[in-house]
Design an enzyme around this catalytic site. Structure first.
Site: not given
Ligand SMILES: O=P(O)(O)O[C@H]1O[C@H](CO)[C@@H](O)[C@H](O)[C@H]1O
Ligand SMILES: O=P(O)(O)O[C@H]1O[C@H](CO)[C@@H](O)[C@H](O)[C@H]1O
Lengths: 350, 350
Positions: A52, A55, A115, A155, A163, A166, A168, A170
């Protein structure tokens, strides 16, 4: 006298926060579902995963090594959609092909070194650390002259494009104010100028009276399914006090936010006994140097699940081409969430 | 002089049709993908499926029996989101809880009796029959005093929430004009009043000059990736002639539309050698009795796939909370589609 019955019949509801309408078709939740099923996330993850990139102690794609962090950990996104180095510039062909350069910053926030955890499985004290990071990042990024808006979000779950499991979130922070907060700025300002109080202050008073859409409350925060919710179990988390951003909160209010997030996400997980996917994020005043007194800090949760851990709501044809649409009423969704236990289901499985 | 380079650097583009901006992050398509993979639709279906509620001669959920149709077949949706029988009525609490009853009609259109086909696998003559049904339905529904807008669309593929692979589309027709066409009405009217020509007429002239976003053209229609596209391989299908709706098209124009739809969807399928999912639909003038001279008929295709048959674009956190965002440029997407063969890949596998 009308015989219109909103719990059974199709209607449109108005979202005063962004000025848009949503179509509600309550009778439609009775149709059988024969379409795509999602894989529910019931994976048991190790507390540490050597592969990961989030981690502690592991090496990321660009060769950097994560520290052995114990609480939270924040770093610049290695694949950021926004970067600070873009020169300014515009294109305009006949007023129809218009573009302008955009710059900004992408950050990643690890919520925990563990994790295997998610927010609903963390203690209020540990979530409070995440609230502190959100606050610090908003303050620091917002102070930069090249950043006029800071979007903090998470997300959660593969179905929400996440993806890495873990825990997290943004941050995408940028020069211009994006569409959604720009609409909320206009709507909140118009309301404030007309009424002298913030839109969400007055909205909360109505919801306190009606009670039927409230999911959770503590001394400082209220969690409810907004009257105009789009996603089946969408919620709005808002402070009772009219503040514009996280930096204005007292310690007690930040603790109470951590509790509200924990209590909401526990109920989400309990609803379908699954790690409940969602996109969530904070809406705060733009950091363009204006006061934005009309702005009322809040957090949105947009979860896609509709009927079970495997059946989601699709925002497709009609929704993309015409209008947002939902099947169950916000009142029913709130009731379902309200009646969930405040103890995470995994703690009761032994 | 600016060094801003839109093919490499982040920028915002303006959508003059709906008045919104989109964030483009071209450099971001380089990031590795470790998230959810979709199951590509490579299923071989029988020409007739006795369990399919859309196949000729089969019985539907409500007990009705489909005729042994040979071309297209249209019927009222058994689980329609909109029904005609809703009484009028409104709610308004403090200007913040606002609702109004909505009525309408839901229809289902089977494109072909063949369970195993999709539009790109049908002949131009058979797709022309579908165009005729769209035209008739728009005319008939639009003539009703209780219907002021007719949305014709198709959800194709499980990933687009389509619950039955039998080739079919839908119509949701209703009393009010939904959000997206309402925005397009405002934008097109403003442009028309200012310039005396339709927005899409002038836009098409620019695209003909630039060529780089055009995917397919015939005598009457142009298919292109709009400058402001949101979805990776989004396209706009538009007639050269400024007409407001399908009922104004000549026979030759309807044949040419059928060809454009076939040629576009063949290229979509060929791109990732899969049955390419999308939501698509027609935007036509509202049927509220006004002339809407500024309206220019067109069709949108919104496909979710980004990198392959299994990796899609997620419109999640940032997109839901802040702003639409795309990774590859519209110019690159157009080039990829343009270079696809005009013969369906399944016909070359033998
Ligand atoms: O930034 P990540 O986690 O790779 O990507 C994810 O979040 C982003 C922001 O909402 C989106 O634009 C991507 O389509 C999604 O896969
Ligand atoms: O009507 P269907 O095919 O059952 O349902 C599908 O299309 C509808 C219209 O776009 C959406 O509201 C649903 O979420 C989707 O699953």
């Amino acid at each position: 006298m009308s015989n219109f019955n909103p719990t059974e019949q199709a209607h449109r509801r108005f979202n005063p926060l962004n000025g848009e309408w949503i179509l509600v078709s309550p009778h439609r939740s009775k149709r059988p579902w024969q379409g795509q099923q999602e894989a529910p996330d019931r994976s048991q993850r190790p507390t540490y995963d050597p592969t990961c990139y989030l981690c502690p102690g592991n090496t990321r794609a660009n060769g950097e090594v994560n520290p052995s962090y114990e609480g939270t950990f924040v770093f610049d996104n290695d694949f950021a959609a926004l970067t600070p180095d873009v020169p300014t510039g515009t294109t305009d062909i006949g007023g129809l092909l218009r573009a302008e350069a955009e710059s900004g910053v992408g950050r990643v926030i690890c919520f925990s070194p563990r994790h295997d955890l998610t927010l609903p499985e963390m203690s209020v004290m540990d979530i409070r650390r995440v609230v502190d990071v959100w606050t610090d990042e908003y303050r620091t990024l917002g102070a930069r002259p090249d950043i006029n808006y800071v979007q903090i979000f998470e997300n959660k779950g593969q179905v929400m494009g996440c993806s890495n499991p873990h825990p997290h979130g943004q941050i995408w922070a940028q020069r211009t104010v994006p569409g959604e907060p720009a609409k909320e700025t206009i709507q909140q300002l118009a309301y404030f100028e007309k009424n002298g109080r913030s839109l969400l202050t007055d909205y909360l008073a109505i919801e306190e009276r009606e009670q039927q859409r409230i999911v959770f409350e503590n001394d400082h925060w209220v969690v409810l399914v907004p009257y105009w919710a789009i996603w089946p179990f969408e919620t709005l988390v808002m402070p009772r006090r009219h503040v514009q951003d996280l930096t204005q909160l007292t310690d007690a209010e930040k603790d109470a936010l951590a509790e509200a997030v924990q209590q909401l996400t526990i109920r989400y997980d309990n609803l379908f006994q699954t790690s409940f996917p969602y996109s969530a994020g904070l809406h705060q005043r733009p950091t363009d140097g204006q006061a934005h007194e009309s702005w009322h800090l809040h957090m949105h949760f947009y979860p896609p699940l509709l009927r079970s851990a495997t059946v989601r709501k699709f925002m497709v044809g009609y929704e993309l081409l015409a209008n947002a649409q939902r099947d169950i009423t916000p009142e029913y969704a709130a009731q379902r969430l309200r009646e969930q236990s405040n103890v995470h289901y995994k703690q009761t499985l032994d």
